[in-house]
Structure formats: C-alpha cells, structure tokens
Design a protein around this motif. Structure first.
Motif, PDB file in Angstrom:
ATOM      1  N   GLN A  89       1.104  -0.957  -0.157  1.00 20.89           N
ATOM      2  CA  GLN A  89       0.143   0.032  -0.062  1.00 20.89           C
ATOM      3  C   GLN A  89       1.191   0.946   0.235  1.00 20.89           C
ATOM      4  O   GLN A  89       0.412   2.022  -0.582  1.00 20.89           O
ATOM      5  CB  GLN A  89      -0.563  -0.118   0.998  1.00 20.89           C
ATOM      6  N   GLU A  90       2.166   1.483   0.492  1.00 26.87           N
ATOM      7  CA  GLU A  90       2.977   2.371   0.575  1.00 26.87           C
ATOM      8  C   GLU A  90       3.421   2.762  -0.543  1.00 26.87           C
ATOM      9  O   GLU A  90       3.734   3.679  -1.611  1.00 26.87           O
ATOM     10  CB  GLU A  90       3.724   1.779   1.779  1.00 26.87           C
ATOM     11  N   ILE A  91       3.472   1.532  -0.985  1.00 20.62           N
ATOM     12  CA  ILE A  91       4.397   1.861  -2.702  1.00 20.62           C
ATOM     13  C   ILE A  91       3.306   2.237  -3.605  1.00 20.62           C
ATOM     14  O   ILE A  91       3.556   2.977  -4.156  1.00 20.62           O
ATOM     15  CB  ILE A  91       4.975   0.347  -3.370  1.00 20.62           C
ATOM     16  N   CYS A  92       2.482   1.763  -3.769  1.00 17.76           N
ATOM     17  CA  CYS A  92       0.892   2.898  -4.044  1.00 17.76           C
ATOM     18  C   CYS A  92       0.538   3.986  -3.949  1.00 17.76           C
ATOM     19  O   CYS A  92       0.918   4.837  -5.148  1.00 17.76           O
ATOM     20  CB  CYS A  92      -0.699   1.420  -3.407  1.00 17.76           C
ATOM     21  N   ASP A  93       1.002   4.421  -2.541  1.00 15.81           N
ATOM     22  CA  ASP A  93       0.411   5.869  -2.293  1.00 15.81           C
ATOM     23  C   ASP A  93       2.123   5.826  -3.006  1.00 15.81           C
ATOM     24  O   ASP A  93       1.158   7.188  -3.252  1.00 15.81           O
ATOM     25  CB  ASP A  93       0.704   6.322  -1.184  1.00 15.81           C
ATOM     26  N   LYS A  94       2.795   5.905  -2.806  1.00 14.57           N
ATOM     27  CA  LYS A  94       4.231   6.426  -3.321  1.00 14.57           C
ATOM     28  C   LYS A  94       3.918   7.088  -4.705  1.00 14.57           C
ATOM     29  O   LYS A  94       4.051   8.298  -5.414  1.00 14.57           O
ATOM     30  CB  LYS A  94       5.299   6.600  -2.609  1.00 14.57           C
ATOM     31  N   TYR A  95       3.686   5.626  -5.959  1.00 13.64           N
ATOM     32  CA  TYR A  95       4.157   6.086  -7.073  1.00 13.64           C
ATOM     33  C   TYR A  95       2.767   6.436  -7.960  1.00 13.64           C
ATOM     34  O   TYR A  95       2.777   7.126  -9.180  1.00 13.64           O
ATOM     35  CB  TYR A  95       4.550   4.843  -7.857  1.00 13.64           C
ATOM     36  N   HIS A  96       1.591   6.465  -6.572  1.00 15.61           N
ATOM     37  CA  HIS A  96       0.025   7.369  -7.504  1.00 15.61           C
ATOM     38  C   HIS A  96       0.685   8.574  -7.208  1.00 15.61           C
ATOM     39  O   HIS A  96       0.479   9.356  -8.169  1.00 15.61           O
ATOM     40  CB  HIS A  96      -0.551   6.641  -7.016  1.00 15.61           C
ATOM     41  N   ALA A  97       1.167   8.947  -6.649  1.00 11.04           N
ATOM     42  CA  ALA A  97       1.965  10.978  -6.434  1.00 11.04           C
ATOM     43  C   ALA A  97       2.780  10.814  -7.439  1.00 11.04           C
ATOM     44  O   ALA A  97       2.576  12.034  -8.169  1.00 11.04           O
ATOM     45  CB  ALA A  97       2.539  10.726  -5.355  1.00 11.04           C
ATOM     46  N   VAL A  98       3.577  10.219  -8.093  1.00  9.96           N
ATOM     47  CA  VAL A  98       4.542  10.256  -9.321  1.00  9.96           C
ATOM     48  C   VAL A  98       4.332  10.733 -10.461  1.00  9.96           C
ATOM     49  O   VAL A  98       3.910  10.827 -10.784  1.00  9.96           O
ATOM     50  CB  VAL A  98       5.944   8.700  -8.872  1.00  9.96           C
ATOM     51  N   HIS A  99       3.257   9.365 -10.353  1.00  5.16           N
ATOM     52  CA  HIS A  99       2.040   9.479 -11.503  1.00  5.16           C
ATOM     53  C   HIS A  99       1.519  10.728 -11.713  1.00  5.16           C
ATOM     54  O   HIS A  99       1.135  11.234 -13.297  1.00  5.16           O
ATOM     55  CB  HIS A  99       1.118   8.073 -11.993  1.00  5.16           C
TER      56      HIS A  99
END
Length: 851
Positions: free
Chosen positions: A277-287
């Motif tokens: 979930q932390e990976i998803c939160d991080k890379y969603h913001a990057v995208h």
C-alpha cells in the motif's frame, strides 16, 4: 525467397504491389487454406515470406518493409502512410471492379486515390469499413466506374489521400472560385450571436440531446515511472482527443488512474522495504505529478486499490459465476521455492517452446506472438531471484471464453463496423479469434489483489487482467455515485479506449467477454485506439541502463512540456513503430515551431503592435486574401475530419500547413514595406495584418488540444474572445473573423526558443546510457576533470537567454555594433558552457573556411 499468398486476400495484394514496385525477386506460391506452410503453425495467416536463411516473416507490413529495405528504397513518410492502408479499402476497389486479386498490381493501388476522391466528391463520406455498403445504397456502381475511367493515374497515396499528405499536396492545390467566394462569405459572419462556452462543471454526467463521450486511457502500472512511449501511447493521446471533444461541444468525461494490484507491486515493495500500500501511495503521487506537468487534463485520476474496485469486481464475478461462465480447473504452475510463491506469468522467463526465443514470458512470446503456458517454457527462471522454479498444482477459476465467443463475435462485428478501431486493434483481435478462444484463468495465488469472494477459492485474488479494466468502472464510481449513467448506458454513451497495442486483446476480448457474460447492460468499447511502440533512438527505453527519457526526467531538461507534447504527437506511432530522436526533436522544434508556427504568429502580432498601435486595422479583402481564407478553411475542415476519426498525427500537420500558408502570404505581400507607402498601400498592409492576426487566433484554437499552454499564451497575447474556438469548431468547421477591426491586442512576445546543438548533445549523452562509460573515460584521462554539471545547467539557461536577446535585436534591425557586442557575449557564454561540460572550449577549425 518464397512468398505464400492466397486468392482474394487484400493483405496479399498489398505485398504483391510492393514486390512489383521494388522489383524484388521471389517465387509466388498460391497456397490453399489447409496447406501447412510453417513447421510450427498449422494455419498461418497469409501472406508469409520464407527468407533465404530459412526463417519466416509474417504479416503484410513487415514483408513490405523488408522488400523496401532489400531493394535499397528509403522508407519515407509517404511510404509509412501508404502502409497504413487497411484491407477494407483495398477490398473496396476489388468489389467494385470484380477483378481477380492477382491480376491487379501497383496500378490498382494507385487507383485508390481516385476511389477516395470519388467518395469525398459524392458527399464527403469518410473511407471506412462500411463505405462500400453506404455507397452502394446511395450511388450506382456505374457512376463509380465512369468516374474512375476519367481519372489519370496519380502517385500512390495513403488510404485517406484527400485527408493526408497535405504538406505535399496543398502547396500546389488551387482553390476554385466557388471555394474562394464561399470562404469570404463565411469570414464575414464573425462572432455575431455566438454563445459563450459553458464552464466544465463536475460531476459530468450524460445529457439528453448531447454527444456523450466516455474516454479512458489504459491504466498505467503503479510500480514504475512511465517513459515517453507510455505517455504517448495512452494518456497523452487520450488527452488530445478529450480536449478536442470539449472544443467540439461534446459532453466528454476523461478518466484514468493507476493499476495497483499484482505481483509487481509486491516485489517492488520488497525491494524498497515498504508495504504494497505504501508503494502504491508513493508511485500514485509520482504518476499524478508527471501527468500534471505534461498537462494531462483528466476529469478524474484515480486508482484501483479502493472499496469501489472490490465491490464492482466481485459483483461482476458473481454475475459471471451464477450464469455459468466461470469454470474450475486445476493448473500446474511454476513455484519458486526460494521466494516461496507461485510465479505470475510476467515474473518467469525462459526459452519459447515454439520459436526458441530465449526471453519468452510466462504468458506470451514477444517474438512469435504465441500464447504460452508458463510450465511449457524451456529452462524457466524466476525473474526475482534467478532460481529454477518447480511445478506444483493449484485450483483456479477460468472465464469460459469459448462459451461467450459467439456473443463476442456478434458484438465485434457491430462495434468494428460502426465505430473507430485502429488497424492494429482489428488485426490483433481477429488473430485471437482465428483459432478459437480458450478458457482464460482469472485467479492467482497472490496476496496483493482484489480477493476472490468464493469460499472454495479463499486466499486467492483476481488476475490483474481480469481485475484491472474493471478499474475504469470503479474509478468513475469514485468520481460520482451516478457512475452507472456512464457504464450501463450503451445506447447513449460512446466509449473510447486509448492504449498501446500490447493491451488490445484484454480490451477487445477478455474485458468485453466479462461484461457480456455479466449481462447487466454494460457500455462496451465502440472505438478502440491503439498505437504501435515508441522506441528511444535506436534502442528501447531502459531505466536500469539509464537509456531514454522517463516522465520524471523530462522536466529537468528545461524543455517546456508543450514542446514535449508537440514532438511526441508529431511522431505518434500510428501505423508502425517510431523512434524518439534528440536530433530530430531539435530539428522539428527549430523548423516547425520556431521558424514556421512561432514565426508567423509573432510576425502577425508584431505588425499590429508596431504599425497599428496594438489594434487590428481596417481590412478590405481582395481575391488573394479570400484565397488564403479558403486555404485556411480547407485545412480547418481536414483537421476536424481527421480528429473526429482520431487521426491525431495527421491533424497536427494541418496546423503547420496553415502557418506555412500564413508565412507565404506575409512574405508575398510585404506589409512592412507597404506601411511606408500611400493610403492604398497602408490599407493593403492593414488588410494583410488583420487577416494574419485572425489566422493566428484560429491557430490558437487548433493548438489547444496539442499545446495547451502555448494556445493560452497566444489567446492572451491577442486578447482573443472566449468563444472564438467554439464558433469555428461547430459542424464541419468554419473560419470566421474573430478579431474585428479596432480590436486591441496585448503584448506580443516570442513563443518558442531555439534548441541549440550543444544543448541537444548534452541531453543525448545524459539519457543515452553513457554516464558510466563517460565516468570511466574521465578516469582514464580522456575528459577534463573540471566538468561542473551544476554550473553547466546554469550556463545553459544563460546561453538560451542571450541567444533570444541576439535574435530579438536582429529582428528589430538594431545597430550593428550593438548586435556584434551581444553576439560576442553569447560566444563567450558558449565557451564557458563547453568548459563546464568537460569539452574543449575552443572549437576545431572547420575545413575550407577562412578565419
């Protein structure tokens, strides 16, 4: 060489035409449908080319390109467009002339220009899959034959010849007197009684009496940073079409989001020491940050790790299960003992059992295109730890595609005949149907995913390619509680899917079968727009090797996002793969944007500011002015026709053609000279200036889907009225006077900056994967140790600013001594930049030139 063809196959006709054109020697074999041509394929689709080395080449376009290459012919833009012909357009000619396919060669293909021209002459019918039926209903066959008999044989053109190749064709195209007079009458209407466009209000919902267009872009996977190929293939292309649809007054909704479930996310989390979930939160913001910089104007950018996703996916699952479209089976899978997990298809590699390709994935071979069961791979390896996995059994659920095949084919026939599917989308979909569909597993032995709700399959999750497309629905549901008005409303909603070609089968076969089987009146795709691949220079993008530009890096180049958008759209891989090139990007920026488009708009505005005190002068149109209005109006109509059919790259060229016409118009009339003459000459200078700023205003509207920031700057400089674009984009398109005499414009300034050779070379080294070798070369003494990247970045900006200052002084015809002094400063800055980059600041003397 042997070329295997079959009678009545229009793809074979294309190959035969190119063989005739190039003179390549090959034996032509007419193969029967049941004849075995290739050892590992029972029924390969013709044409098939057997090469001297014993390998086989499949599909018409690769064979055509091979013939062109071995004959020494260049593959130019015209060739690329010619290869975009679809089989349907070739078949139209055969249908009307009732001739055997193999009695007709290149001359027949040339005649397609006449066919297309005839279609346009009849009543502007676009050339499409159903055009033969429509023409037969409205005009007689004899009429077509009489028309063709009168036509000379023109050079070969692409399948939409009246709409393409405009740069080559329109320079010599003469407007008729009727067209010229009609353009003058249209121009005089102005903006009278044109309503101000309504603001976009959220949530956007389907409306009665409106064209309701739902636009989706393939969901980018969350565990990585998108590169330029990802951006042009999906979100950027969809953004252009969404912006265009809003200009046309359509009721359009554009949704996208990150695809966040699956093994890739779990492995990325393990690599970075974070939870999935932390990976998803991080890379969603990057995208989200990358797409914001590229000015992608989503109505909603969501994600798949939501309660709505679970709710909707599980509802579709139960509907399929209750209707008997899901079947259980036991599957042998590869299990990594070291990682202690079953390996998802894309996380195992090995040797393809069919063609021996050494890097085949666990689901498909990228070389021969065959689907693979991972356990069939030779010498498989876990991509995570490189260990050899073992085979274990596991119970799974399969979507019964054979049971849904007849429904799918019926729907595809209707969708492809009435909607807009790109050629590659059609071919890929038909290739899946050719040998019959097989059950497709929709569950996986993973932890990170949407849970399978059935008690017999607890602990499993949905396979990402069953689950991910449902993300379009759940993201819309996160945007509005009334999401079903979009997704369960097929009679009133047109669905456009944008993606790269590798995503096609899941959007044209698997996902539609899921929705058809659910039997809940779902909206299915009516327009499937797929691009080919964008490569980087002469290789592929690779973040690990430092090759290529990724979304988070583009901003650091100091090249504006609009320039990135322009170049990616200019080379959008529509008919075949294309390649990003730094040298070509600089060339297109400096020639098309700076010297063509920017030069015209800047000159038009500067004339009004300098000669007419910042107001649009009085205009008295002559025949020459009306001819320009006709040419511009013609390009506007082509632009609309092309974008209505999602021909994004070709429509962009209409914009550049208009500015070319405008530059030529200014150059011929020389308003800077006539302004110094008598009253008649001053009136002529005013007319040319007034017409030119109105053309610039039209260009600002046409640029809005492609270069939104530049478009807004032009409108701001011209103080253009808010409804100017809407007025010209109604119906088939009409070029009207939007800036009447007396209209005050704002401050005019250059729109684009030149990309210098030094800057481009620096960027090419930076993104070419040469950083490691460059450091090694420096260690060996090959590069000066005084290189200073930070200083180089600062100097790069100073060089660009000084270059603009020099160009502005030259444009203003400043004193020679002042220009010389500023040029000296520029040269000094360039020397400092070279030193900061570790280069020799003193350029080598050029041969044949005196100092």
């Amino acid at each position: 060489m042997k070329l295997f063809v079959s009678d009545g196959n229009p793809h074979c006709l294309k190959v035969l035409a190119v063989a005739e054109l190039t003179g390549v020697k090959c034996d032509i074999c007419h193969a029967s449908d049941d004849e075995r041509l290739v050892p590992f394929l029972s029924h390969p689709v013709r044409p098939v080319l057997l090469l001297p080395c014993g390998q086989h080449l499949f599909k018409a376009n690769p064979i055509c390109l091979y013939f062109l290459e071995v004959s020494g012919r260049d593959v130019c833009d015209l060739t690329s467009q010619w290869l975009e012909w679809e089989a349907a357009e070739l078949q139209v000619y055969l249908t009307f002339h009732c001739v055997p396919a193999f009695d007709v060669h290149l001359f027949l293909v040339d005649k397609l220009q006449c066919v297309a021209r005839w279609f346009e002459q009849v009543n502007a019918l676009p050339v499409c899959q159903t055009v033969a039926q429509r023409v037969q209903q409205q005009k007689s066959l004899e009429s077509l034959k009489r028309f063709l008999q009168k036509q000379p044989l023109p050079p070969a053109r692409c399948r939409n010849a009246p709409l393409c190749n405009r740069a080559e064709e329109d320079a010599e195209r003469e407007m008729t007197d009727e067209e010229i007079q009609a353009a003058g009458a249209t121009w005089s209407r102005g903006l009278a009684d044109r309503p101000t466009p309504a603001e976009r209000r959220h949530p956007i919902l389907p409306q009665e009496g409106k064209r309701n267009v739902l636009i989706t872009s393939a969901l980018p996977y969350v565990n990585n940073v998108p590169h330029l190929g990802n951006i042009i293939g999906c979100v950027l292309s969809a953004d252009v079409f969404a912006r265009y649809g809003r200009l046309r007054g359509w009721n359009a909704l554009f949704v996208c989001g990150t695809d966040e479930y699956g093994t890739a996310t779990e492995n990325k989390a393990r690599e970075e020491g974070l939870s999935p979930q932390e990976i998803c939160d991080k890379y969603h913001a990057v995208h989200a940050s990358i797409y914001k910089w590229f000015q992608i104007d989503f109505d909603h950018f969501g994600r798949t790790t939501t309660e709505k996703q679970t709710e909707i996916a599980q509802d579709i699952f139960w509907r399929l299960y209750d209707r008997g479209f899901l079947i259980p089976d036991t599957v042998d899978q590869l299990h990594c003992e070291n990682c202690q997990r079953f390996l998802a298809d894309r996380f195992v590699e090995g040797i393809c059992p069919n063609c021996r390709y050494p890097e085949a994935r666990g689901d498909q071979c990228d070389k021969c295109g065959r689907l693979i069961n991972a356990v069939e791979l030779k010498d498989p390896q876990c991509k995570v730890c490189k260990r050899t996995p073992v085979v274990r059994s596991s119970a799974h659920l399969f979507l019964d595609l054979p049971k849904l095949e007849s429904q799918l084919e019926q729907w595809l026939e209707q969708s492809m005949s009435t909607g807009n599917w790109t050629s590659n989308a059609r071919h890929i979909t038909r290739s899946w149907l050719r040998d019959g569909l097989k059950p497709r597993c929709i569950t996986r032995d993973l932890r990170w995913g949407t849970p399978v709700p059935h008690p017999d399959f607890s602990g499993k999750v949905f396979y990402v390619w069953f689950d991910a497309p449902i993300g379009y629905l759940s993201i819309t549901a996160s945007y509005t509680d009334e999401w079903e008005k979009w997704w369960k409303n097929p009679e009133k909603v047109e669905l456009y899917n944008f993606m790269a070609k590798d995503n096609v089968p899941f959007h044209s076969v698997v996902f539609p079968c899921s929705l058809l089987g659910a039997q809940d009146n779902y909206t299915l795709v009516s327009n499937l727009i797929a691009t080919e691949y964008l490569n980087y220079e002469d290789t592929k993008f690779s973040k690990s090797r430092g090759v290529g530009v990724f979304g988070d890096m583009a901003k650091d180049t100091d090249i504006p996002s609009d320039v990135w958008r322009f170049y990616l759209l200019y080379l959008r891989p529509e008919g075949q793969d294309s390649a990003f090139s730094w040298a070509d990007m600089a060339l297109k920026n400096n020639s098309e944007l700076l010297n063509n488009l920017g030069n015209f708009i800047n000159r038009a505005g500067m004339f009004a500011s300098k000669f007419f005190e910042g107001r649009v002068p009085q205009m008295e149109l002559q025949q020459e002015d009306k001819r320009l209005l006709a040419q511009v109006g013609f390009e506007l109509r082509q632009y609309i026709q092309l974008l209505d059919r999602v021909r994004i790259r070709d429509a962009l060229k209409c914009i550049l053609n208009i500015s070319r016409h405008g530059n030529q118009y200014i150059q011929v009339n020389e308003p800077w000279k006539k302004i110094k003459g008598g009253d008649e000459d001053r009136l002529r200078a005013g007319t040319v200036t007034g017409v030119s700023v109105n053309v610039a205003c039209l260009l600002s509207a046409m640029l809005r889907p492609y270069m939104p920031a530049v478009s807004a700057t032009i409108r701001e400089q011209l103080c253009a009225p808010a409804n100017c674009a809407d007025a010209m984009f109604q119906g088939a398109g009409s070029f009207v006077c939007t800036l009447p005499a007396g209209h005050r414009i704002g401050t005019i300034s250059p729109l684009f900056q030149k990309l210098e050779a030094e800057q481009i070379e620096s960027l090419k080294r930076r993104f070419g994967g040469q950083q490691v070798s460059a450091r090694r070369f420096s260690f060996l003494g090959g590069l000066p140790t005084s290189a200073n990247p930070e200083r180089a970045k600062q100097l790069l900006q100073e060089v660009a600013e000084q270059g603009d200052r020099v160009r502005a002084l030259k444009a203003q015809k400043a004193e020679k001594t002042l220009i010389t002094a500023e040029v000296a400063k520029l040269l000094q800055l360039k020397k400092q930049l070279a030193a900061a980059e570790g280069k020799n600041p003193e350029p080598s003397p050029q041969k044949g030139k005196k100092k």
